[in-house]
Design a protein around this motif. Structure first.
Motif, PDB file in Angstrom:
ATOM      1  N   ASP A 166       0.819  -1.214   0.000  1.00 56.54           N
ATOM      2  CA  ASP A 166       0.000   0.000   0.000  1.00 56.54           C
ATOM      3  C   ASP A 166       0.854   1.266   0.000  1.00 56.54           C
ATOM      4  O   ASP A 166       0.328   2.377   0.091  1.00 56.54           O
ATOM      5  N   LEU A 167       2.163   1.083  -0.041  1.00 55.08           N
ATOM      6  CA  LEU A 167       3.044   2.240   0.128  1.00 55.08           C
ATOM      7  C   LEU A 167       3.015   3.188  -1.067  1.00 55.08           C
ATOM      8  O   LEU A 167       2.668   2.798  -2.183  1.00 55.08           O
ATOM      9  N   LYS A 190      15.612  11.336   5.309  1.00 56.59           N
ATOM     10  CA  LYS A 190      16.206  11.274   3.964  1.00 56.59           C
ATOM     11  C   LYS A 190      16.297   9.838   3.467  1.00 56.59           C
ATOM     12  O   LYS A 190      16.173   9.566   2.274  1.00 56.59           O
ATOM     13  N   LYS A 191      16.493   8.917   4.400  1.00 56.42           N
ATOM     14  CA  LYS A 191      16.684   7.510   4.002  1.00 56.42           C
ATOM     15  C   LYS A 191      15.374   6.805   3.673  1.00 56.42           C
ATOM     16  O   LYS A 191      15.371   5.736   3.090  1.00 56.42           O
ATOM     17  N   ILE A 192      14.253   7.393   4.098  1.00 56.46           N
ATOM     18  CA  ILE A 192      12.964   6.724   3.882  1.00 56.46           C
ATOM     19  C   ILE A 192      12.492   6.961   2.448  1.00 56.46           C
ATOM     20  O   ILE A 192      12.469   8.097   1.978  1.00 56.46           O
ATOM     21  N   GLU A 193      12.171   5.879   1.751  1.00 57.30           N
ATOM     22  CA  GLU A 193      11.765   5.990   0.342  1.00 57.30           C
ATOM     23  C   GLU A 193      10.252   6.035   0.169  1.00 57.30           C
ATOM     24  O   GLU A 193       9.742   6.676  -0.731  1.00 57.30           O
ATOM     25  N   TYR A 194       9.557   5.241   0.995  1.00 62.95           N
ATOM     26  CA  TYR A 194       8.103   5.110   0.821  1.00 62.95           C
ATOM     27  C   TYR A 194       7.372   5.445   2.114  1.00 62.95           C
ATOM     28  O   TYR A 194       7.905   5.240   3.212  1.00 62.95           O
ATOM     29  N   LEU A 195       6.126   5.922   1.965  1.00 65.57           N
ATOM     30  CA  LEU A 195       5.290   6.243   3.123  1.00 65.57           C
ATOM     31  C   LEU A 195       4.028   5.393   3.096  1.00 65.57           C
ATOM     32  O   LEU A 195       3.606   4.936   2.024  1.00 65.57           O
ATOM     33  N   THR A 196       3.418   5.234   4.266  1.00 62.23           N
ATOM     34  CA  THR A 196       2.113   4.561   4.309  1.00 62.23           C
ATOM     35  C   THR A 196       1.076   5.543   3.739  1.00 62.23           C
ATOM     36  O   THR A 196       1.317   6.764   3.750  1.00 62.23           O
TER      37      THR A 196
END
Lengths: 224, 316
Positions: free
Chosen positions: B63-64, B94-100
């Protein structure tokens, strides 16, 4: 070119002997196995890559039918024969001269059947083997009779089953029967020989069971 | 245009990243093979004249959704400790690529949610393959060893349930196209997308295609975010936050066997980029790029932006 249909061949690969398709191990562990098999990175379960089955079928068919392969041992790249047409023309240069069109066969990765996962899980709990067995081998010094170079080989135990699927794309003007006969022959040759590594010492004897094409039984060899 | 969400279950790993233009290319071949040249030419004619039948997003794990490239206004740090904390937080984000979806919607609605760390949803593994000598049966003497990077979905939801699927968001010109497109995706799944299709890579089955109203809650948008990589057309908004990359495309199926199967390198804007708009947000931005393949001048490169309305509190 117009796509007439996809013919779907399904069945189960039954391992009559231990099967070993080598993988790579990025981690170096003390006491770890340095001859691991290939595993699905998410589930960590062993599987048979589509490339292994396709490559084995192709190499055996080429050895039987292709004059180029019989002389050189290399893949057929004539760009004219049925093997080149169905499995894809090998070699960039010849592929571009060829007018055979796209590769017709798609051999998918084969995963353990749910029944086999259950059995191997139980074996894991009872015997401590992690969905595989480790077979120790060595080399015997011919004069002294002493064992040298001991090495552990990981392999999927005999009796394991994998679901396989082969898709054949049939375009207009393709000879469907010729294509299906080639696949049938390829699978039969794999049954007669072996899949994976170390086949000459008994590994990788497999049998394709419950094979169907579009839901109808697909007999590999007459009388079987 | 109505928005739908298509869920795909991969039958094995995939090698080519499933970006909108790659998926579009696969669909074009499926349509051409299944329905003939007239059908594909009629569809591409409408895409050329700015009346696309559908607009695709890239494929996202579970679902990201991609992390929006946005500047968030934060209070100025008063002390050295606060300054350090903000720097650390910036580095972590900065390191996070995808969000819920919840984090994504909250962010594009103009608020600053708490974004949690999560494992990479796509694991990449390198696999070794051999070409064996047909006579000796070994990799020595004419055999070859080569490496292949494969991607697998490794995503779990908040309740630790596995999300072993990819989501593609689709805007349809007419609702009547839904069933037709679904059939094309089913056919495409049989063949697969991207590299090494003949060994099963990139093949999938369709789980469902249902209406998606996720992006309709944004009030008074003043910007748009693209869920696909794209090339802006003349007149598209230029102010915003974006990242570019160069796409080295390649022709597919029988065109891949031509004397020169490569496309020209193309500078594209990454999915997740955000641009300010004056007035409302259009259903799509970007363009179809012509003359991309020297060997086949008729080939079109899909470079439309799947737009999502955004409320930005930053400078406009």
């Amino acid at each position: 070119m117009k796509l007439e249909r996809h013919a779907i061949i399904k069945g189960v690969i039954f391992c009559e002997t231990g099967l070993r398709i080598g993988g790579s191990n990025d981690d170096i562990e003390i006491g770890g196995n340095d001859n691991p098999i290939i595993r699905n990175p998410v589930t960590d379960l062993p599987y048979i890559p589509g490339s292994s089955l396709k490559g084995r079928m192709r190499s055996l068919l080429e050895l039987k039918h292709s004059a180029i392969t019989q002389q050189t041992g290399k893949p057929c790249d004539c760009g004219q024969c049925n093997i080149c047409k169905i499995f894809g023309t090998h070699g960039t240069h010849k592929a571009r001269e060829s007018v055979l069109g796209p590769t017709r066969i798609i051999v998918r990765d084969a995963f353990l059947t749910s029944e086999s996962v259950k059995e191997l899980k139980a074996a894991n709990q009872e015997k401590g083997i992690y969905y595989t067995e480790v077979k120790h081998e060595n080399l015997v010094d011919r004069k002294t009779g002493k064992a040298e170079h001991p090495r552990p080989n990981e392999r999927v135990p005999a009796g394991s089953k994998f679901d396989f699927e082969i898709v054949l794309r049939i375009f207009e003007n393709d000879n469907e029967n010729a294509a299906l006969n080639l696949i049938r022959e390829g699978l039969s040759l794999v049954q007669k020989e072996y899949l994976g590594g170390s086949g000459s010492r008994g590994y990788g004897k497999v049998r394709f069971i419950n094979t169907t094409i579009d839901g109808v039984p697909f007999v590999l060899e007459e009388g079987k | 245009m109505e928005t739908y969400r298509l869920k795909l279950r991969m039958k094995s790993g995939f090698i080519s990243p499933l970006q909108a233009d790659t998926i579009f290319g696969g669909l074009c071949w499926t349509i051409r093979y299944a329905e003939g040249n007239d059908s594909i030419n009629s569809m591409l004619g409408d895409f050329r004249s700015d009346r696309p039948w559908f607009v695709l997003s890239n494929a996202f794990p579970g679902d990201l959704l991609p992390k929006p490239l946005m500047k968030i206004k934060r209070p100025l740090p008063a002390t050295r400790d606060e300054q350090l904390l903000q720097a650390r937080e910036g580095k972590r984000l900065k390191k996070i690529e995808y969000l819920t979806p919840k984090e994504f919607i909250s962010l594009i609605s103009g608020s600053m949610p708490v974004i949690e760390n999560r494992e990479k949803p796509i694991s990449q593994v390198s696999t070794l393959h051999n070409q064996i000598n047909r006579i000796s049966g070994s990799t020595a003497d004419g055999g070859q060893l080569f490496e292949q990077m494969e991607s697998y979905i490794n995503q779990k939801d908040e309740n630790n349930q596995e999300q072993d699927y990819l989501s593609i968001y689709i805007k349809l010109r007419e609702p009547g196209l839904r069933d037709w497109l679904l059939d094309q995706f089913r056919l495409l799944g049989q063949t697969g997308i991207g590299k090494r299709k003949s060994t099963g890579k990139g093949s999938f089955s369709v789980i469902e295609m249902e209406k998606c109203e996720l992006f309709e809650s944004i009030k008074e948008p003043n910007a748009y975010l693209s869920l696909s990589n794209f090339v802006p057309r003349q007149g598209d908004p230029t102010e915003g936050y974006y990242k570019t990359f160069v796409k080295y495309g390649k022709l597919g199926e029988e065109y891949a066997l031509s004397s020169y199967p490569f496309k020209h390198p193309l500078l594209m804007i990454r999915a997740g980029s955000v641009f300010f708009t004056k007035g409302g947000v259009k259903p799509f931005y970007g363009q179809m790029v012509e003359n991309i393949a020297p060997t086949y001048p008729e080939v079109l490169q899909y470079a439309l932006a799947f737009s999502v309305p955004v409320r930005m509190n930053g400078d406009n």
